[in-house]
Design a protein around this motif. Structure first.
Motif, PDB file in Angstrom:
ATOM      1  N   GLU A 242      14.090   7.585   7.759  1.00  0.00           N
ATOM      2  CA  GLU A 242      14.724   7.150   6.634  1.00  0.00           C
ATOM      3  C   GLU A 242      14.798   5.786   6.344  1.00  0.00           C
ATOM      4  OE1 GLU A 242      19.882   6.902   5.676  1.00  0.00           O
ATOM      5  OE2 GLU A 242      19.081   7.946   7.560  1.00  0.00           O
ATOM      6  N   GLY A 243      14.579   5.332   5.210  1.00  0.00           N
ATOM      7  CA  GLY A 243      14.218   3.857   4.842  1.00  0.00           C
ATOM      8  C   GLY A 243      12.975   3.555   4.888  1.00  0.00           C
ATOM      9  N   GLN A 244      11.893   4.217   5.281  1.00  0.00           N
ATOM     10  CA  GLN A 244      10.482   4.108   5.348  1.00  0.00           C
ATOM     11  C   GLN A 244       9.838   4.819   4.131  1.00  0.00           C
ATOM     12  OE1 GLN A 244       9.031   4.674   9.072  1.00  0.00           O
ATOM     13  NE2 GLN A 244       9.939   2.711  10.213  1.00  0.00           N
ATOM     14  N   THR A 245       8.609   4.556   4.048  1.00  0.00           N
ATOM     15  CA  THR A 245       7.844   5.235   3.024  1.00  0.00           C
ATOM     16  C   THR A 245       6.563   5.821   3.552  1.00  0.00           C
ATOM     17  OG1 THR A 245       8.699   3.516   1.267  1.00  0.00           O
ATOM     18  CG2 THR A 245       6.424   4.917   0.519  1.00  0.00           C
ATOM     19  N   THR A 246       5.962   6.986   3.094  1.00  0.00           N
ATOM     20  CA  THR A 246       4.803   7.333   3.755  1.00  0.00           C
ATOM     21  C   THR A 246       3.580   6.844   3.040  1.00  0.00           C
ATOM     22  OG1 THR A 246       5.010   9.229   2.093  1.00  0.00           O
ATOM     23  CG2 THR A 246       5.878   9.476   4.177  1.00  0.00           C
ATOM     24  N   PHE A 247       2.348   6.724   3.663  1.00  0.00           N
ATOM     25  CA  PHE A 247       1.280   6.210   2.998  1.00  0.00           C
ATOM     26  C   PHE A 247       0.937   6.844   1.759  1.00  0.00           C
ATOM     27  CE2 PHE A 247      -3.376   6.317   2.590  1.00  0.00           C
ATOM     28  CZ  PHE A 247      -3.774   5.200   2.649  1.00  0.00           C
ATOM     29  N   HIS A 248       0.835   8.271   1.756  1.00  0.00           N
ATOM     30  CA  HIS A 248       0.468   9.109   0.601  1.00  0.00           C
ATOM     31  C   HIS A 248       1.355   8.916  -0.612  1.00  0.00           C
ATOM     32  CE1 HIS A 248       3.081  11.836   2.610  1.00  0.00           C
ATOM     33  NE2 HIS A 248       3.416  12.439   1.281  1.00  0.00           N
ATOM     34  N   GLU A 249       2.482   8.863  -0.161  1.00  0.00           N
ATOM     35  CA  GLU A 249       3.467   8.532  -1.468  1.00  0.00           C
ATOM     36  C   GLU A 249       3.526   6.975  -2.064  1.00  0.00           C
ATOM     37  OE1 GLU A 249       7.335   8.920   0.051  1.00  0.00           O
ATOM     38  OE2 GLU A 249       7.272  11.307   0.192  1.00  0.00           O
ATOM     39  N   PHE A 250       3.192   6.182  -1.304  1.00  0.00           N
ATOM     40  CA  PHE A 250       2.763   4.759  -1.727  1.00  0.00           C
ATOM     41  C   PHE A 250       1.517   4.753  -2.671  1.00  0.00           C
ATOM     42  CE2 PHE A 250       1.059   0.579  -1.188  1.00  0.00           C
ATOM     43  CZ  PHE A 250       2.247  -0.283  -1.804  1.00  0.00           C
TER      44      PHE A 250
END
Length: 417
Positions: A242-250
């Motif tokens: 929660e509150g973070q972003t994955t590499f593939h989504e970014f």
């Protein structure tokens, strides 16, 4: 010949005992009779053949040595270009190797990248132990203790305090270096076998402490769920916390588990490059030459006014810090550690890498780490005899090329008449 005969009988007996233990041969009682079980007829044929080879080689070792004296030893140094050519080509070769290492994981399978990452860990460990054993000449059989300290430092700081890999990496190296500095004081007056025994005991103390301090380290159960490294806060898992972003989504691409493996490999490459850079700088400084002076002759080193205490402590400290780097990365890569990952056999393998590659030779250590890590993967069907093969390899190296695959060479001048 009589001495050779006694030595041959003794060597054959030791070979029989060790081979039977490895194969699993044992005596069982059936009523009033004792029977040997645990080995097939084919295994007995191999055992007896090996014993016969050991017996005959010891019996006729003088004749074998005389016959092999005329066989030319390979000189790998002749295969290298001249010194002036090396100086011009060195920057380009280094750049080409770095580019190749960066591009290579995108061209091979995930298993190959994972094996290469493991190889890079052993390269870091070999380079660190090479400072202590190869450059300073201090026989350390407990080097795996600093490896364990680095791994548990990251695991505990990540689990209890939520610190990231990048923050824990220098902390792990610093804490391992501190333990190396502390270990240096009791062994200042020790050399040779006595030094090896004390360092071996230190390695076992750390492993037993990690195994018994259950409230902190988890004991035999180890520590699991260790966080993986992130790239500027980007997670390589399928779903981020929660509150973070994955590499593939970014990046707007599909998820693939190979991204994490490649990322870990690239981190290992950067760590190895950093370790090589630091060690090369140290070898060109007075402390590096002091290590080699201590290795060659400690009495002559003291007679020159060099501080033996500072030299030994610095060797243990810098070597331990490299193991701390490797341990921290190992914990991040595995996600789980336990005391069983840091047994004595790991120290033996790392020492074998240093001896096989050549004492003090960085390129030799890299080559030996590749050989010792990759060859067992190509011979998985002989996994039961892995340590036997390692021992055989070391014996052959001592007889054929005792200075190692690529021994260390210093620039020198010769006076000719």
């Amino acid at each position: 010949m009589r001495q050779n005969f006694y030595a041959a009988v003794f060597a054959a007996g030791i070979t029989l005992i060790l081979t039977c233990l490895m194969v699993g041969v044992k005596l069982t009682s059936e009523g009033t009779e004792l029977r040997v079980v645990g080995a097939t007829s084919a295994q007995w044929a191999w055992i007896l053949s090996g014993i016969a080879i050991v017996f005959l080689s010891q019996l006729f070792r003088d004749h074998i040595s005389a016959a092999s004296a005329g066989i030319p030893r390979p000189d790998f140094g002749k295969l290298l270009p001249a010194v002036s050519v090396q100086a011009r080509l060195k920057p380009w070769l280094i750049a080409a190797v770095i580019v190749g290492l960066a591009v290579w994981p995108f061209m091979v399978s995930r298993g190959a990248v994972d094996l290469a990452t493991l190889t890079l860990i052993y390269i870091m460990l070999g380079l660190g132990l090479n400072i202590v054993v190869g450059l300073a000449g201090l026989l350390d059989l407990g080097y795996v203790a600093f490896y364990a300290i680095g791994a548990y430092t990251y695991a505990l700081l990540s689990s209890y305090f939520g610190l990231s890999f990048w923050i824990c990496l220098p902390i792990s190296a610093l804490l391992a270096a501190t333990f190396g500095f502390v270990l240096g004081f009791p062994v200042l007056r020790l050399r040779g076998d006595y030094l090896a025994i004390v360092t071996l005991g230190f390695g076992e103390i750390i492993r037993i402490l990690l195994n018994n301090w259950t409230s902190l380290t988890g004991g035999p159960n180890g520590i699991s769920g260790i966080d993986k490294p992130t790239l500027f806060g980007l997670d390589f898992n399928r779903r981020a916390a929660e509150g973070q972003t994955t590499f593939h989504e970014f990046m707007g691409i599909d998820y693939s588990s190979s991204y994490k493996v490649i990322f870990l490999y690239l981190i290992a490459v950067l760590l190895v490059i950093w370790v090589l850079f630091v060690i090369n700088r140290l070898m060109r400084m007075p402390i590096g030459r002091a290590w080699e002076a201590l290795r060659e002759d400690e009495i002559a080193c003291r007679s020159l006014g060099l501080n033996r205490t500072v030299i030994k402590l610095s060797a243990f400290t810098f070597g331990a810090s490299t193991a701390g780097f490797a341990g921290c990365f190992f914990a991040a890569r595995q996600g789980f550690i336990s005391p069983e990952s840091f047994v004595f056999i790991e120290s033996a393998i790392i020492l074998a890498i240093v001896v096989l590659g050549g004492m003090g030779s960085q390129f030799g250590v890299i080559l030996a780490a590749i050989v010792m890590t990759i060859l067992p993967e190509f011979a998985r069907e002989f996994s039961e005899y892995r340590m036997l093969l390692f021992g055989l390899l070391m014996v052959l190296m001592m007889r054929w090329r005792p200075q190692g695959l690529l021994p260390s060479k210093r620039p020198h001048m010769e006076l000719k008449r």
